[in-house]
Design a protein around this motif. Structure first.
Motif, short mmCIF file in Angstrom:
data_model
loop_
_atom_site.label_atom_id
_atom_site.label_comp_id
_atom_site.label_asym_id
_atom_site.label_seq_id
_atom_site.Cartn_x
_atom_site.Cartn_y
_atom_site.Cartn_z
N CYS A 1 0.91 -1.30 0.15
CA CYS A 1 0.12 0.02 -0.12
C CYS A 1 0.35 1.33 0.04
O CYS A 1 0.90 2.35 -0.37
CB CYS A 1 -0.79 0.12 1.39
SG CYS A 1 -1.92 -0.78 0.97
N LYS A 2 1.95 0.96 0.36
CA LYS A 2 2.92 2.13 0.57
C LYS A 2 3.41 2.10 -0.64
O LYS A 2 3.79 3.68 -1.31
CB LYS A 2 4.07 1.75 1.74
CG LYS A 2 4.95 3.60 2.07
CD LYS A 2 6.13 3.63 3.04
CE LYS A 2 6.65 4.45 2.89
NZ LYS A 2 8.17 4.44 4.05
N LEU A 3 4.04 1.61 -1.21
CA LEU A 3 4.99 1.44 -2.28
C LEU A 3 3.58 2.52 -3.84
O LEU A 3 3.50 2.21 -4.10
CB LEU A 3 4.92 0.61 -3.09
CG LEU A 3 5.29 0.30 -4.11
CD1 LEU A 3 6.77 0.47 -3.93
CD2 LEU A 3 5.88 -1.47 -4.70
N LEU A 4 2.43 1.80 -3.47
CA LEU A 4 0.75 2.37 -4.25
C LEU A 4 0.52 2.97 -3.80
O LEU A 4 0.07 3.97 -4.68
CB LEU A 4 0.20 1.07 -4.74
CG LEU A 4 0.55 -0.27 -4.81
CD1 LEU A 4 -0.33 -1.26 -4.98
CD2 LEU A 4 1.54 -0.39 -6.65
N GLY A 5 0.74 4.24 -3.06
CA GLY A 5 0.39 4.89 -2.58
C GLY A 5 -0.78 5.04 -2.16
O GLY A 5 -2.40 6.20 -1.89
N LEU A 6 -1.63 4.02 -1.03
CA LEU A 6 -2.74 3.90 -0.75
C LEU A 6 -2.92 3.38 1.02
O LEU A 6 -2.12 3.52 1.27
CB LEU A 6 -3.43 2.66 -1.62
CG LEU A 6 -3.24 2.48 -3.10
CD1 LEU A 6 -4.24 1.30 -3.59
CD2 LEU A 6 -4.45 3.75 -3.24
N ASN A 7 -3.87 3.28 1.58
CA ASN A 7 -4.30 3.18 2.67
C ASN A 7 -3.72 1.63 2.97
O ASN A 7 -3.85 1.28 2.38
CB ASN A 7 -5.59 4.12 3.50
CG ASN A 7 -5.89 5.26 2.67
OD1 ASN A 7 -4.14 5.91 2.99
ND2 ASN A 7 -6.88 5.99 3.31
N SER A 8 -3.52 1.35 4.09
CA SER A 8 -3.29 0.29 4.34
C SER A 8 -4.08 0.16 6.12
O SER A 8 -3.55 0.51 6.88
CB SER A 8 -1.83 -0.22 4.65
OG SER A 8 -1.80 -1.69 4.48
N PRO A 9 -4.71 -1.19 6.32
CA PRO A 9 -5.16 -2.48 4.87
C PRO A 9 -6.30 -1.30 3.77
O PRO A 9 -7.04 -0.73 4.59
CB PRO A 9 -5.88 -3.18 5.89
CG PRO A 9 -6.21 -2.50 6.76
CD PRO A 9 -5.21 -1.54 8.06
N PRO A 10 -6.11 -1.68 2.65
CA PRO A 10 -7.34 -1.41 1.87
C PRO A 10 -8.15 -2.46 2.35
O PRO A 10 -8.35 -3.55 2.87
CB PRO A 10 -6.37 -2.78 0.62
CG PRO A 10 -5.45 -2.97 1.00
CD PRO A 10 -5.14 -2.54 2.35
N PRO A 11 -9.95 -2.21 1.44
CA PRO A 11 -11.20 -2.77 2.03
C PRO A 11 -10.96 -3.81 1.22
O PRO A 11 -10.40 -4.90 0.47
CB PRO A 11 -12.49 -2.04 0.43
CG PRO A 11 -11.38 -0.53 0.18
CD PRO A 11 -9.86 -1.06 0.54
N GLU A 12 -11.60 -4.70 2.42
CA GLU A 12 -11.80 -6.17 2.29
C GLU A 12 -12.24 -6.58 1.27
O GLU A 12 -11.35 -8.48 1.30
CB GLU A 12 -11.83 -6.47 3.79
CG GLU A 12 -11.54 -6.10 5.12
CD GLU A 12 -12.03 -6.82 5.91
OE1 GLU A 12 -13.30 -7.42 6.48
OE2 GLU A 12 -11.54 -6.06 7.42
#
Length: 223
Positions: A131-142
């Motif tokens: 998620c850090k690599l892709l610029g997304l919040n972690s954890p993503p939607p289940e």
């Protein structure tokens, strides 16, 4: 990256049959109508990049190298992300690293929620890294499919390793009814993208690198 040893010696193929020995479960995966064989036939038949993938980049894509069943190490475990095809290509003056996920009827596997159920520290570290690599919040939607996350991360990691200008994760689907496209659409929502089959979507990663995400529709000839 977890101490994994991945071979850096690759042999050229003489035809689709050479892809067979690279599969995790050849007896199950190597059948007409399944993604592994369809992808092998499509890539071997192409004079360069398969036309449906070339079209995503508006044509003129020069294939430099394609590696079947290419494994990319990720932190937080011993299991690599195994791309159905990994390709290096040139688009104009730029180079691009492309991770391809072939699909027919097979689903994308477990959701993020299923994969993280009773997660080890390693799994938690892996999803945080992706998620850090892709610029997304972690954890993503289940409800999103984990396979799409680690395959996209593989494309970005290889783009960094080969120092290409761009990265791409492409689903090469041979299902003419666009089966599982809704999973791909849901995966792109956190990026703020709304995909359409045959049309590339672009996103700027935290590193500043351009990431292309796309759904390419392969010919039913290879089924």
């Amino acid at each position: 990256m977890g101490g994994l040893r991945i071979s850096k010696v690759y042999l050229p193929t003489t035809g689709a049959q050479d892809w067979l020995r690279l599969l995790a479960d050849p007896e199950k995966q190597w059948k007409r109508g399944y993604s592994a064989m369809a992808a092998a036939l499509a890539w071997e038949a192409a004079t360069g990049m398969p036309p449906e993938i070339d079209a995503l980049f508006r044509g003129g894509t020069e294939l430099l190298l394609a590696i079947p069943e290419h494994k990319v190490a990720l932190p937080g475990g011993r299991r690599e992300s195994q791309c159905d095809v990994f390709a290096l290509a040139r688009i104009g003056d730029e180079t691009i690293a492309i991770a391809v996920e072939a699909k027919v009827n097979e689903p994308f596997g477990p959701t993020v929620g299923e994969w993280l159920h009773n997660a080890s520290d390693g799994k938690t570290a892996r999803i945080d890294f992706i998620c850090k690599l892709l610029g997304l919040n972690s954890p993503p939607p289940e409800g999103l499919r984990y396979q799409l996350f680690h395959r996209t991360a593989a494309a970005v990691l290889e783009a960094q390793r080969f120092k290409t200008d761009r990265a791409a994760m492409i689903v090469q689907s041979f299902a003419q009814d666009h089966r599982w496209f809704e999973d791909f659409m849901a995966f792109l929502e956190p990026f703020g993208l709304r995909p359409e089959p045959g049309i590339a979507q672009e996103y700027v990663l935290p590193s500043g690198m351009l990431l292309t995400l796309g759904w390419a529709v392969g010919s039913p000839t290879f089924l």
